[in-house]
Scaffold this motif. Structure first.
Motif, PDB file in Angstrom:
ATOM      1  N   UNK A  38       0.724  -1.272  -0.065  1.00  0.00           N
ATOM      2  CA  UNK A  38      -0.218  -0.157   0.071  1.00  0.00           C
ATOM      3  C   UNK A  38       0.802   1.385   0.052  1.00  0.00           C
ATOM      4  N   UNK A  39       1.879   1.275   0.870  1.00  0.00           N
ATOM      5  CA  UNK A  39       2.786   2.532   0.982  1.00  0.00           C
ATOM      6  C   UNK A  39       3.489   2.676  -0.290  1.00  0.00           C
ATOM      7  N   UNK A  40       4.242   1.541  -1.165  1.00  0.00           N
ATOM      8  CA  UNK A  40       4.676   1.868  -2.208  1.00  0.00           C
ATOM      9  C   UNK A  40       3.645   2.366  -3.529  1.00  0.00           C
ATOM     10  N   UNK A  41       2.434   2.121  -3.583  1.00  0.00           N
ATOM     11  CA  UNK A  41       1.506   2.416  -4.479  1.00  0.00           C
ATOM     12  C   UNK A  41       1.027   3.861  -3.964  1.00  0.00           C
ATOM     13  N   UNK A  44       3.740   5.996  -5.291  1.00  0.00           N
ATOM     14  CA  UNK A  44       3.873   6.230  -6.654  1.00  0.00           C
ATOM     15  C   UNK A  44       4.969   5.550  -7.116  1.00  0.00           C
ATOM     16  N   UNK A  45       5.662   4.839  -6.261  1.00  0.00           N
ATOM     17  CA  UNK A  45       6.800   3.870  -6.651  1.00  0.00           C
ATOM     18  C   UNK A  45       6.640   2.814  -7.651  1.00  0.00           C
ATOM     19  N   UNK A  46       5.275   2.385  -7.244  1.00  0.00           N
ATOM     20  CA  UNK A  46       5.031   0.909  -7.591  1.00  0.00           C
ATOM     21  C   UNK A  46       3.493   1.113  -8.152  1.00  0.00           C
ATOM     22  N   UNK A  47       3.371   0.757  -9.458  1.00  0.00           N
ATOM     23  CA  UNK A  47       2.040   0.676 -10.195  1.00  0.00           C
ATOM     24  C   UNK A  47       1.373  -0.655 -10.481  1.00  0.00           C
ATOM     25  N   UNK A  62      -9.403   0.034  -2.718  1.00  0.00           N
ATOM     26  CA  UNK A  62     -10.766   0.751  -2.345  1.00  0.00           C
ATOM     27  C   UNK A  62     -10.263   1.543  -1.170  1.00  0.00           C
ATOM     28  N   UNK A  63      -9.015   1.476  -0.625  1.00  0.00           N
ATOM     29  CA  UNK A  63      -8.501   2.450   0.350  1.00  0.00           C
ATOM     30  C   UNK A  63      -8.032   3.504  -0.408  1.00  0.00           C
ATOM     31  N   UNK A  64      -7.334   3.278  -1.332  1.00  0.00           N
ATOM     32  CA  UNK A  64      -6.962   4.573  -2.172  1.00  0.00           C
ATOM     33  C   UNK A  64      -7.921   5.307  -2.876  1.00  0.00           C
ATOM     34  N   UNK A  65      -9.059   4.774  -3.225  1.00  0.00           N
ATOM     35  CA  UNK A  65     -10.022   5.376  -3.607  1.00  0.00           C
ATOM     36  C   UNK A  65     -11.006   6.261  -2.772  1.00  0.00           C
ATOM     37  N   UNK A  66     -10.787   5.629  -1.403  1.00  0.00           N
ATOM     38  CA  UNK A  66     -11.559   6.513  -0.402  1.00  0.00           C
ATOM     39  C   UNK A  66     -11.270   7.904  -0.276  1.00  0.00           C
ATOM     40  N   UNK A  67     -12.225   8.711   0.243  1.00  0.00           N
ATOM     41  CA  UNK A  67     -12.080  10.166   0.554  1.00  0.00           C
ATOM     42  C   UNK A  67     -10.668  10.564   1.218  1.00  0.00           C
ATOM     43  N   UNK A  68     -10.448   9.661   2.025  1.00  0.00           N
ATOM     44  CA  UNK A  68      -8.975  10.041   3.059  1.00  0.00           C
ATOM     45  C   UNK A  68      -7.974   9.149   2.675  1.00  0.00           C
ATOM     46  N   UNK A  69      -7.972   8.479   1.114  1.00  0.00           N
ATOM     47  CA  UNK A  69      -6.928   7.840   0.683  1.00  0.00           C
ATOM     48  C   UNK A  69      -5.916   8.456  -0.135  1.00  0.00           C
ATOM     49  N   UNK A  70      -5.971   8.315  -1.360  1.00  0.00           N
ATOM     50  CA  UNK A  70      -5.213   9.080  -2.130  1.00  0.00           C
ATOM     51  C   UNK A  70      -5.322  10.562  -2.257  1.00  0.00           C
TER      52      UNK A  70
END
Length: 605
Positions: A38-41, A44-47, A62-70
């Motif tokens: 998760x931290x690498x994504x 931006x280091x991993x895609x 889904x966590x990245x897509x959450x309002x407090x994610x990315x």
């Protein structure tokens, strides 16, 4: 029980899938465990996020897509059957299938970027618009892309426009349908996309998006929903990889991609540029410590209490199960992924709740172990149904027998079933060989291989079993369902008997060599060989590794060879020669075979 809390009644470790977990609130920032992947994504280091089913790919997505994610804007793309069919059908004359699929994916990603820019220009940049953004709005209107359409509709419109070269590009100063005299469909489609992508790039540049805010993040998940074992599915996924690589280069730091792909799909891909993606890859792996962390966080969330690890594993759960710390017992009997851990934990809770107990007892955990094992054996066959539809049929090779098996045993059991397997799965005869079966069962996590003094299961950077690795263990997760629980003791007893045979043979030979010595050089060489065999047997004993029948026969063959060497040196009737032959025959009988005794023979009968 945690004071003031009816632990079992309220305890819940979450749903089986990330979508429902999100609905229930168990993927909130307080509960979601931000692992290394998760931290690498996020950084931006991993895609390219690769993992087995249930390893947490969708949870990260889904966590990245959450309002407090990315911190920036996100576009979540999850193809369904209709979208998958549309991509698989998409072809362009003059280009390969991989390239054609990459072009339709590039169109979808460009349209999403155009819609994002049209909506966010005022909120993010304080402007009413810009010339470049105005051109994108005009393009979207002219091509029916202004609405929030389903992915299928967007693909259908894009496919029609690219195949017929009739995308309206008037917004970018091109009045007529773009064509290149004598060019192929692929060349015309590529040129249209270049115009559209130039327009998107100009808009990003004019607004300075790469400098003023986090990038637009494309999240693509659930590709397994549109995967089948055919060339078009291969091209669908390969085309997505190529498109993602292309747009991150074309739009610079204004956009990023995160593609979540199941390992069994990614590992089948074979295309010329695959080596260009290694730096983007990250494979999700889980340790027992990580799973314990997940369990504790979810237990705390469901109980609404600041539960400690000692309370969870000493009061809510029993401190130990069959003498093993409970957490180690549980996570050692599940494949190392959050979904399996969550299901096992919930099964324990359900058994206790059905019984009406205030806490989970050792008996509850043991009952849940049986239930969980049956689930996972069925789930494993379903997980690999597309790539290995024969997997369920292989389980019968391990029912009602020891969980410790050798390559020789697998080969023997397979030969009994070879004809039926080939008749039932004629398209997979190349995989249905003893070596192929071992490879598939190892990659699926069903079998582990004895390596370096321990049993190693697939995952991370572990290499598959090599030709010299001949000992395998059925994963503890599947043993109850296969009725392999009672064979551990039997295997140890059998191993002790076999070790006793080897140890006894070597000891008797050493004593005889002391009483009836051979000429000095021959005596030294023969004694050295016997000691070498005895040392290897002792090493295996200290590692807890019972000798296999094949290895017992190898010792017998070694004794036979030593006897043949002595006879050829003129010691035909020497007591050591006769004893070597006797011990060879005895060991071979113990191993269930026969060995030749003719001069110079070292073949197995």
């Amino acid at each position: 029980m945690v004071q003031g809390v009816d632990s079992v009644r309220q305890l819940f470790f979450g749903r089986d899938d990330a979508e429902n977990d999100l609905t229930d609130g168990l993927l909130s920032s307080a509960v979601f465990r931000p692992n290394y992947a998760y931290r690498e994504v996020l950084s931006g280091r991993k895609s390219l996020i690769i993992g087995r089913k249930g390893s947490g790919k969708s949870a990260i997505c889904r966590r990245l897509a959450a309002p407090d994610g990315h911190p920036g804007a996100c576009v979540l793309i999850t193809p369904d059957d209709a979208a998958g069919d549309e991509i698989r059908r998409f072809e362009l004359q003059g280009v390969t299938a991989d390239t054609a699929k990459s072009l339709i994916w590039r169109y979808v990603l460009a349209v999403h970027a155009a819609r994002h820019l049209a909506l966010h220009v005022r909120a993010a940049h304080g402007r009413r618009s810009s010339r470049a953004v105005g051109a994108l709005r005009a393009f979207l209107r002219a091509n029916g892309e202004s609405d929030d359409a389903r992915l299928y509709d967007r693909l259908r419109r894009g496919a029609r426009g690219l195949q017929s070269a009739n995308l309206s590009l008037k917004a970018f100063g091109i009045e007529a349908a773009l064509g290149v005299n004598g060019a192929s469909e692929g060349a015309r489609a590529s040129r249209q996309l270049e115009v559209l992508e130039d327009g998107v790039a100009d808009a990003f540049a004019s607004l300075g998006c790469a400098k003023t805010h986090p990038p637009l993040l494309y999240l693509v998940d659930q590709l397994e929903q549109v995967w089948t074992v055919d060339a078009d599915s291969h091209a669908l996924v390969t085309g997505l990889l190529l498109a993602a690589k292309h747009i991150t280069g074309r739009y610079g730091r204004a956009v990023r991609t995160a593609l979540f792909i199941r390992a069994d799909i990614y590992d089948t891909l074979n295309f010329s540029d695959v080596d260009k993606f290694h730096s983007d890859e990250i494979r999700i792996t889980w340790s027992h410590d990580g799973l314990r962390d997940v369990a504790l966080a979810r237990a705390r969330a469901s109980l609404g209490a600041e539960l400690t690890a000692e309370q969870l594993w000493g009061r809510v759960f029993p401190p130990s199960v069959r003498g093993e710390p409970t957490a180690e017992y549980l996570f050692g009997r599940a494949l190392p992924r959050p979904r399996d851990a969550i299901q096992f934990l919930n099964a324990c809770r359900s058994v206790a709740d059905e019984r009406g107990g205030p806490v989970i007892t050792e008996e509850d955990v043991l009952a849940a172990t049986e239930r969980f094992s049956r689930w996972k054996l069925q789930d494993l066959a379903k997980e690999y149904l597309v790539n290995h539809p024969f997997l369920r049929a292989l389980f019968a090779m391990f029912e009602n027998s020891g969980y410790f098996v050798t390559r020789e045993v697998i080969e023997t059991r397979f030969e009994v079933r070879r004809q039926a397997l080939h008749e039932n799965f004629p398209a997979y005869t190349d995989s249905l060989t003893p070596e192929g079966v071992i490879h598939v069962l190892y990659e699926a996590g069903f079998l582990g291989v004895w390596r370096g003094g321990d049993v190693v299961y697939a995952g991370g950077i572990q290499a598959p079993p090599g030709p010299g690795e001949d000992e395998f263990h059925v994963h503890p997760c599947f043993r109850p369902a296969l009725n392999s629980l009672g064979t551990e003791r039997m295997t140890v007893q059998q191993g002790a008997l076999l070790r006793s045979d080897v140890d006894g043979a070597c000891e008797r030979l050493r004593r005889l060599l002391d009483r009836a010595p051979l000429p000095a050089p021959t005596h030294t060489e023969t004694l050295g060989e016997v000691l070498s065999i005895e040392t290897e047997a002792l090493r295996r004993k200290t590692q807890g590794r019972p000798p296999t029948s094949a290895q017992l026969r190898n010792v017998a063959t070694h004794f036979q060879t030593l006897a043949d060497t002595l006879r050829q040196s003129g010691h035909v009737s020497h007591p050591v020669t006769r004893r070597l032959l006797d011990e060879a025959r005895s060991l071979t009988r113990t191993a269930g075979g026969a060995i030749g005794s003719g001069q110079g023979s070292n073949s197995e009968g």
